[in-house]
Write an enzyme that holds these catalytic residues in place. Sequence first.
Site, PDB file in Angstrom:
ATOM      1  N   THR A  35      -8.162   7.876   3.508  1.00 58.02           N
ATOM      2  CA  THR A  35      -7.306   6.786   3.970  1.00 58.02           C
ATOM      3  C   THR A  35      -6.454   7.213   5.153  1.00 58.02           C
ATOM      4  OG1 THR A  35      -7.259   5.908   1.713  1.00 58.02           O
ATOM      5  CG2 THR A  35      -5.573   5.098   3.240  1.00 58.02           C
ATOM      6  N   GLU A  36      -5.920   8.418   5.100  1.00 54.29           N
ATOM      7  CA  GLU A  36      -5.017   8.896   6.154  1.00 54.29           C
ATOM      8  C   GLU A  36      -5.731   9.189   7.473  1.00 54.29           C
ATOM      9  OE1 GLU A  36      -1.853   9.034   6.425  1.00 54.29           O
ATOM     10  OE2 GLU A  36      -1.047   9.039   4.414  1.00 54.29           O
TER      11      GLU A  36
END
Length: 190
Positions: A64-65
Amino acid sequence: MKRHGCLRLFILAAVTFFALFFAVDKGRDTLLELMYPTKYSDIVEKRSEEFGLDKYLVYSVIRTESKFKEDALSEVGAKGLMQLMDETAKECNEKGGFGYNIPDDIYNPEVNITLGCYYLDKLIENYYGDISLAITAYNGGAGNVGKWLKDKNLSDGDGGLLEIPFEETKGYVEKVLSSYDRYKKIYTEK
């Protein structure tokens, strides 16, 4: 003679069906593994175990990051695989006694994952094992989560949040938790 021909045709059809079924199923698994990779597995697994984290949660945060790009840099200055701010990385480095050279080493996967796992572990501890709150704080900041938990309109009164007022953080938490669920299904249900 006709019976043998029908039987052969039936057997050939059955074999073809099963071969295609397993090929498609294997292809689906391969596609899912490409969508939910386990890059840097040696580091992730080592640090996850060290800090008592589920490795699939760590993969979900990294996915996600940074989408597993070790040189990722956000608009606000978060860096590396786990998108750490310099100050957060410095604080984790000091409190954990790691001895890294921050900010110089922050893009190093070993350093970034170690500090990111340390930070995630501390957040989970701070929120008594509540992964959702820890992920919320990872993105939205622990100070904000503290304020939200005190707000009767946002808190459920039992230490949880009814609502996350930052849309970006709300979306982030949904993505991480969805990825976490997918990782567990893909890699533990084989």
